[in-house]
Design a protein around this motif. Structure first.
Motif, mmCIF file in Angstrom:
data_model
loop_
_atom_site.group_PDB
_atom_site.id
_atom_site.type_symbol
_atom_site.label_atom_id
_atom_site.label_comp_id
_atom_site.label_asym_id
_atom_site.label_seq_id
_atom_site.Cartn_x
_atom_site.Cartn_y
_atom_site.Cartn_z
ATOM 1 N N GLY A 120 0.754 -1.142 -0.203
ATOM 2 C CA GLY A 120 0.058 -0.064 -0.183
ATOM 3 C C GLY A 120 0.922 1.199 0.046
ATOM 4 O O GLY A 120 0.566 2.098 -0.825
ATOM 5 N N HIS A 121 1.917 1.292 0.790
ATOM 6 C CA HIS A 121 2.863 2.342 0.851
ATOM 7 C C HIS A 121 3.471 2.745 -0.423
ATOM 8 O O HIS A 121 3.497 3.806 -1.001
ATOM 9 C CB HIS A 121 3.952 2.262 1.930
ATOM 10 N N VAL A 122 3.955 1.558 -1.288
ATOM 11 C CA VAL A 122 4.405 1.751 -2.504
ATOM 12 C C VAL A 122 3.595 2.121 -3.552
ATOM 13 O O VAL A 122 3.657 3.151 -4.337
ATOM 14 C CB VAL A 122 5.048 0.518 -3.041
ATOM 15 N N ALA A 123 2.295 1.902 -3.370
ATOM 16 C CA ALA A 123 1.072 2.238 -4.419
ATOM 17 C C ALA A 123 0.773 3.825 -4.131
ATOM 18 O O ALA A 123 0.614 4.254 -5.374
ATOM 19 C CB ALA A 123 -0.024 1.299 -4.306
ATOM 20 N N GLU A 124 1.283 4.214 -2.895
ATOM 21 C CA GLU A 124 0.835 5.636 -2.735
ATOM 22 C C GLU A 124 1.853 6.454 -3.247
ATOM 23 O O GLU A 124 1.699 7.539 -4.005
ATOM 24 C CB GLU A 124 0.496 5.683 -1.462
ATOM 25 N N ALA A 125 3.164 5.993 -2.943
ATOM 26 C CA ALA A 125 4.361 6.785 -3.237
ATOM 27 C C ALA A 125 4.821 6.642 -4.615
ATOM 28 O O ALA A 125 5.546 7.881 -5.231
ATOM 29 C CB ALA A 125 5.429 6.587 -2.371
ATOM 30 N N HIS A 126 4.803 5.350 -5.125
ATOM 31 C CA HIS A 126 5.296 5.170 -6.349
ATOM 32 C C HIS A 126 4.412 4.367 -7.420
ATOM 33 O O HIS A 126 4.596 3.344 -7.608
ATOM 34 C CB HIS A 126 6.608 4.342 -6.394
ATOM 35 N N PRO A 127 3.196 4.915 -7.670
ATOM 36 C CA PRO A 127 2.191 3.997 -8.256
ATOM 37 C C PRO A 127 2.801 3.501 -9.444
ATOM 38 O O PRO A 127 2.285 2.310 -10.153
ATOM 39 C CB PRO A 127 1.094 4.806 -8.599
ATOM 40 N N ASP A 128 3.563 4.121 -10.441
ATOM 41 C CA ASP A 128 4.281 3.828 -11.693
ATOM 42 C C ASP A 128 5.049 2.417 -11.511
ATOM 43 O O ASP A 128 5.199 1.814 -12.341
ATOM 44 C CB ASP A 128 5.371 4.910 -12.194
ATOM 45 N N TRP A 129 5.671 2.159 -10.341
ATOM 46 C CA TRP A 129 6.516 0.918 -9.982
ATOM 47 C C TRP A 129 5.658 -0.302 -10.053
ATOM 48 O O TRP A 129 5.813 -1.516 -10.380
ATOM 49 C CB TRP A 129 7.054 0.845 -8.537
ATOM 50 N N LEU A 130 4.275 -0.165 -9.753
ATOM 51 C CA LEU A 130 3.201 -1.273 -9.922
ATOM 52 C C LEU A 130 2.460 -1.347 -11.107
ATOM 53 O O LEU A 130 1.213 -2.060 -11.144
ATOM 54 C CB LEU A 130 2.317 -1.052 -8.771
ATOM 55 N N ARG A 131 2.533 -0.553 -12.118
ATOM 56 C CA ARG A 131 1.975 -0.694 -13.449
ATOM 57 C C ARG A 131 2.144 -1.839 -14.157
ATOM 58 O O ARG A 131 3.217 -2.796 -14.168
ATOM 59 C CB ARG A 131 2.192 0.392 -14.494
ATOM 60 N N GLY A 132 1.146 -2.678 -14.524
ATOM 61 C CA GLY A 132 1.097 -3.845 -15.016
ATOM 62 C C GLY A 132 -0.134 -4.408 -15.677
ATOM 63 O O GLY A 132 -1.101 -3.744 -15.575
ATOM 64 N N ASP A 133 -0.111 -5.543 -16.471
ATOM 65 C CA ASP A 133 -1.261 -6.163 -17.193
ATOM 66 C C ASP A 133 -1.826 -7.218 -16.270
ATOM 67 O O ASP A 133 -3.016 -7.524 -16.603
ATOM 68 C CB ASP A 133 -0.941 -6.588 -18.505
#
Length: 359
Positions: free
Chosen positions: A139-152
Motif C-alpha cells: 500500500g505504501h508503494v502504491a501511494e508513493a510510487h504507483p508507476d512501479w506497480l503498473r502492469g497487465d
C-alpha cells in the motif's frame, strides 16, 4: 540468525530455508530487505528500486505485456520454529516456510534465472502484510510510487497449494460498544451493567446465517464473528463500558461501503451506542475471465478455487491490475507452530511459472 548473503543460484528449497533463517517478523524486516536488495542488484537485466523495506525489481525489454510477481517478506511472530529444519521426507519446517517465504524464494529464483522472459516482469517484495492494513508495504508503494506497480496482470505467490485462487474476501473489523453506569456490585441496582447490555449483540451473532454466494463459478463463504469481548473494571464494580470486536469476512460482490452498511443493519436494534470501524480491507473480484488470467490458468493447470481470506490481490484490483493467488504451500498450515512446506511443491511451482514465462 543467518546473515549469509542470499545465493539466488541455489535450489529453491535451499533458498527458502535461507530466507526462513533471516527472522523477519512484521516490523523487523530490514535485514531481509537489505539481503534481497543486495542480491537483486547483482542482476544486470533488472532495475532495482527500494522504498522503506519494500524492494521492486523490473525488466525493461519492451514486451507487449507486463506481469507482476509479488510477495510479502514478513512473518507472524516466531513460535520456537526458527531456524528451519529439513526432514528425511523432504518437508521443510519453520516460521514462514508456507506463508510465504517459499513463494518469495520462487520469485527470487525466477528473477535470477529468467533474464529474457516472454513478458516484462516486475518483482515486488514488501513488508508488514501480516499486520494492520495501514502498515502494509504494498500500500505504501502504491501511494508513493504507483508507476512501479503498473502492469497487465499480477500473481501473488501466497500459499495456495499450487491452485489458482481467484479474488479474495474483504475483511472488516468493527468495535461495538455498549454503555452503562458504574456502581458497587453490592448495590448493583444503583448502576447499569454494560456487559449485560452486550447480550443482544452476542445473541445476534450466534443466530447469524452467512451467505455463500457464487461469483464467476466460485463459491465464497462469508462469516460474521465476535473475536474479542472487553469489559470490566474490578471484581466489585458494575462495568460502565463493554466492547465487542466483530470481524466480517465478506464476498467480493460486496463493496467496502456495502459491508459496513450490512454490519450496521445487523446490529441496528442491539443497543449499540458506539460503532467504530477499526480496520478494513476491501474484497477483490475473481477476474478469471481476463485474457491474461485465462492464459495463466491454462499454463499452470488445475481448477480455480475461491480465496478464503484477504490478500493483496485486493490492492492490485484497486489499481486496475487483474490478479490471482498462486504459490507453493498449504494455506491451512500458515501461522501454525508446525508450519511447513513440501520441497517438491516449491520446485513444481517454480517450474510451472518458468514454463509460463519462457514458452
Amino acid at each position: 540468525m543467518d546473515r549469509t548473503p542470499l545465493d539466488l543460484t541455489q535450489d529453491a528449497a535451499l533458498l527458502t530455508a535461507q530466507l526462513v533463517d533471516f527472522p523477519s517478523e512484521s516490523g523487523a524486516e530490514t535485514p531481509l530487505a537489505d539481503a534481497i536488495e543486495t542480491a537483486l542488484r547483482t542482476l544486470p537485466h533488472l532495475t532495482v528500486d527500494r522504498y522503506g523495506n519494500n524492494v521492486v525489481a523490473r525488466t525493461h525489454l519492451g514486451r507487449a505485456e507486463r506481469v507482476i510477481l509479488a510477495g510479502h517478506i514478513d512473518t507472524v511472530p516466531i513460535a520456537d520454529n526458527v531456524p528451519s529444519r529439513l526432514d528425511a521426507e523432504g518437508v521443510l519446517w519453520g516460521c514462514g516456510t508456507c506463508d510465504m517465504k517459499s513463494g518469495v524464494a520462487v520469485q527470487l529464483r525466477l528473477a535470477q534465472s529468467v533474464p529474457e522472459p516472454n513478458r516484462d516482469l516486475t518483482f515486488v517484495f514488501y513488508d508488514n502484510e501480516e499486520v494492520a492494513a495501514h502498515l502494509n508495504g504494498l500500500g505504501h508503494v502504491a501511494e508513493a510510487h504507483p508507476d512501479w506497480l503498473r502492469g497487465d496482470f499480477a500473481v501473488l505467490l501466497e500459499p495456495s497449494d499450487q491452485q489458482v485462487e481467484g479474488g479474495c474476501q474483504g475483511t472488516l473489523r468493527v468495535l461495538l460498544r455498549t454503555k452503562g453506569e458504574r456502581a458497587h456490585s453490592a448495590r448493583a441496582w444503583m448502576g447499569s451493567n454494560a456487559i449485560h447490555a452486550a447480550a443482544p449483540i452476542l445473541a445476534r451473532l450466534a443466530a447469524y446465517e452467512p451467505r455463500y454466494p457464487v461469483i464467476d463459478g466460485l463459491e465464497y463463504r462469508e462469516g460474521l464473528n465476535a473475536v474479542r469481548v472487553e469489559g470490566g473494571v474490578a471484581g466489585n464494580v458494575i462495568p460502565d463500558v463493554c466492547t465487542v470486536t466483530v470481524n466480517f469476512r465478506y464476498a467480493p460482490d460486496r463493496t467496502a461501503d456495502d459491508a459496513v452498511a450490512h454490519v450496521r443493519e445487523v446490529f441496528a436494534d442491539c443497543g449499540v451506542e458506539e460503532f467504530v470501524v477499526d480496520d478494513h480491507s476491501g474484497a477483490a473480484m475473481p477476474g478469471l475471465s481476463h485474457p491474461a488470467a485465462v492464459d495463466f490458468i491454462k499454463a499452470v493447470g488445475g481448477t480455480p478455487q475461491p480465496k478464503y481470506g484477504w490478500t493483496d490481490v485486493s490492492r492490485f484490483s484497486a489499481l486496475g491490475v487483474p490478479a490471482v493467488n498462486y504459490g507453493p504451500g498449504n494455506p491451512h498450515l500458515a501461522h501454525k507452530r508446525d508450519e511447513r512446506v513440501e520441497t517438491a511443491k516449491i520446485w513444481a511451482c517454480e517450474e510451472r511459472l518458468r514454463a509460463w514465462l519462457t514458452s
